[in-house]
Design a protein around this motif. Sequence first.
Motif, PDB file in Angstrom:
ATOM      1  N   ARG A 185       0.846  -1.213   0.000  1.00 22.65           N
ATOM      2  CA  ARG A 185       0.000   0.000   0.000  1.00 22.65           C
ATOM      3  C   ARG A 185       0.871   1.249   0.000  1.00 22.65           C
ATOM      4  N   THR A 186       1.927   1.224   0.829  1.00 21.86           N
ATOM      5  CA  THR A 186       2.793   2.404   0.911  1.00 21.86           C
ATOM      6  C   THR A 186       3.519   2.632  -0.413  1.00 21.86           C
ATOM      7  N   LEU A 187       3.918   1.554  -1.059  1.00 23.99           N
ATOM      8  CA  LEU A 187       4.619   1.714  -2.340  1.00 23.99           C
ATOM      9  C   LEU A 187       3.708   2.336  -3.389  1.00 23.99           C
ATOM     10  N   LEU A 188       2.451   1.944  -3.386  1.00 20.19           N
ATOM     11  CA  LEU A 188       1.482   2.553  -4.310  1.00 20.19           C
ATOM     12  C   LEU A 188       1.347   4.042  -4.029  1.00 20.19           C
ATOM     13  N   LEU A 189       1.260   4.365  -2.738  1.00 18.55           N
ATOM     14  CA  LEU A 189       1.166   5.766  -2.326  1.00 18.55           C
ATOM     15  C   LEU A 189       2.402   6.536  -2.813  1.00 18.55           C
ATOM     16  N   LEU A 190       3.577   5.962  -2.587  1.00 20.68           N
ATOM     17  CA  LEU A 190       4.817   6.651  -2.956  1.00 20.68           C
ATOM     18  C   LEU A 190       4.908   6.861  -4.466  1.00 20.68           C
ATOM     19  N   ARG A 191       4.466   5.896  -5.224  1.00 14.62           N
ATOM     20  CA  ARG A 191       4.486   6.066  -6.688  1.00 14.62           C
ATOM     21  C   ARG A 191       3.615   7.249  -7.088  1.00 14.62           C
ATOM     22  N   GLY A 192       2.434   7.327  -6.469  1.00 12.54           N
ATOM     23  CA  GLY A 192       1.529   8.443  -6.765  1.00 12.54           C
ATOM     24  C   GLY A 192       2.156   9.779  -6.371  1.00 12.54           C
ATOM     25  N   LEU A 193       2.798   9.806  -5.223  1.00 10.17           N
ATOM     26  CA  LEU A 193       3.424  11.047  -4.762  1.00 10.17           C
ATOM     27  C   LEU A 193       4.574  11.445  -5.695  1.00 10.17           C
ATOM     28  N   LEU A 194       5.328  10.461  -6.152  1.00  5.18           N
ATOM     29  CA  LEU A 194       6.428  10.759  -7.084  1.00  5.18           C
ATOM     30  C   LEU A 194       5.876  11.291  -8.399  1.00  5.18           C
ATOM     31  N   GLN A 195       4.780  10.681  -8.861  1.00  6.08           N
ATOM     32  CA  GLN A 195       4.186  11.147 -10.119  1.00  6.08           C
ATOM     33  C   GLN A 195       3.780  12.604 -10.018  1.00  6.08           C
ATOM     34  N   SER A 196       3.174  12.968  -8.877  1.00  3.64           N
ATOM     35  CA  SER A 196       2.746  14.360  -8.809  1.00  3.64           C
ATOM     36  C   SER A 196       3.934  15.293  -8.543  1.00  3.64           C
ATOM     37  N   ARG A 197       4.923  14.852  -7.762  1.00  2.00           N
ATOM     38  CA  ARG A 197       6.089  15.716  -7.509  1.00  2.00           C
ATOM     39  C   ARG A 197       6.905  15.948  -8.778  1.00  2.00           C
ATOM     40  N   LEU A 198       7.078  14.870  -9.563  1.00  3.47           N
ATOM     41  CA  LEU A 198       7.938  14.982 -10.752  1.00  3.47           C
ATOM     42  C   LEU A 198       7.123  15.290 -12.011  1.00  3.47           C
ATOM     43  N   LYS A 199       5.804  15.420 -11.832  1.00  4.96           N
ATOM     44  CA  LYS A 199       4.893  15.740 -12.951  1.00  4.96           C
ATOM     45  C   LYS A 199       5.103  14.791 -14.136  1.00  4.96           C
ATOM     46  N   MET A 200       5.089  13.521 -13.837  1.00  2.00           N
ATOM     47  CA  MET A 200       5.309  12.493 -14.867  1.00  2.00           C
ATOM     48  C   MET A 200       4.460  11.285 -14.546  1.00  2.00           C
ATOM     49  N   ASP A 201       3.896  10.664 -15.575  1.00  2.72           N
ATOM     50  CA  ASP A 201       3.112   9.453 -15.329  1.00  2.72           C
ATOM     51  C   ASP A 201       4.017   8.238 -15.222  1.00  2.72           C
ATOM     52  N   ASP A 202       5.076   8.269 -16.044  1.00  3.03           N
ATOM     53  CA  ASP A 202       5.952   7.105 -16.115  1.00  3.03           C
ATOM     54  C   ASP A 202       7.189   7.345 -15.251  1.00  3.03           C
ATOM     55  N   ILE A 203       7.085   6.939 -13.980  1.00  2.84           N
ATOM     56  CA  ILE A 203       8.164   7.217 -13.038  1.00  2.84           C
ATOM     57  C   ILE A 203       9.203   6.104 -13.092  1.00  2.84           C
ATOM     58  N   ARG A 204      10.447   6.490 -13.342  1.00  4.31           N
ATOM     59  CA  ARG A 204      11.516   5.484 -13.413  1.00  4.31           C
ATOM     60  C   ARG A 204      12.320   5.396 -12.119  1.00  4.31           C
ATOM     61  N   VAL A 205      11.962   6.234 -11.145  1.00  5.76           N
ATOM     62  CA  VAL A 205      12.730   6.272  -9.891  1.00  5.76           C
ATOM     63  C   VAL A 205      12.506   4.964  -9.115  1.00  5.76           C
TER      64      VAL A 205
END
Length: 264
Positions: A185-205
């Motif tokens: 659950r936390t990983l899903l949350l973090l992916r969403g947060l990264l997407q909005s912080r980096l303004k990208m749908d496809d996060i490679r981090v």
Amino acid sequence: MNVTPKLVIGNWKMNGLREASLQLATAVAEGARSLPDDVRMVICPPFTQLDRVAEALEGAGASVMLGAQDCHTAVSGAHTGDISAEMLADTGARYVLLGHSERRQAHGENDALIRQKVQAAEAAGLIPVVCIGETMAERQDGRAATVLASQIDGSLTDNFNGVLAYEPVWAIGSGVTPSREELERTLLLLRGLLQSRLKMDDIRVPILYGGSVTPAQAPTILSIGVLGGVLVGSASLEARSFLRIAEAASLRLSSQPLSGPYRS
Ligand code: PEP
């Protein structure tokens, strides 16, 4: 099939005299020779052992790389006791841990400072591994998501292209880890947060997990397909444990079935 290698990073913290450091790094480099190339290990010794560990890792190539535990924001100058990112790169380091909770707590590091360190690391060609995580009190108050969001917003650069390490403070050195479901659950949350912080749908981090990872727990944690790897403290101080964790990270060696939201 092309797989992104899992990262298994060892944080030695303030441990390691000359002989022991050489022996440990040599044993890890030797053991890593038989690992498939879908796992990459990184050793982060104290500053005093960087050169020595770099020598031990000569010839290990990308299978075991060198990392450091912190850097200063400046390139050089009047900063007694500090080490710059450029100096780390000069030892052969490729990675640097930034914002570890022990530095946030014991050295009062805040997100703004960590972000400047990330900039310095990027400028020196290092890959920053930014650590974030909530305390037990924040978790119990139901504030974990807010804390993680503000750490991501504050400590990452706009074009961040490094590694994120989720290390709940309550899990570090405690022998307690989040359940697999909680971590998913936390990983899903973090992916969403990264997407909005980096303004990208496809996060490679890549997102790593850290906190009491041992050879016993590693297979369960690393069976979460979307996890980019693990950050390991105490268990990285023993070559066999560290290598067993790396083995658990290899999809080619492990037959763990994927399940949960990441099944594909
Ligand atoms: C850490 O401090 O980064 C860490 C993961 O420590 P441990 O594995 O010992 O909990």
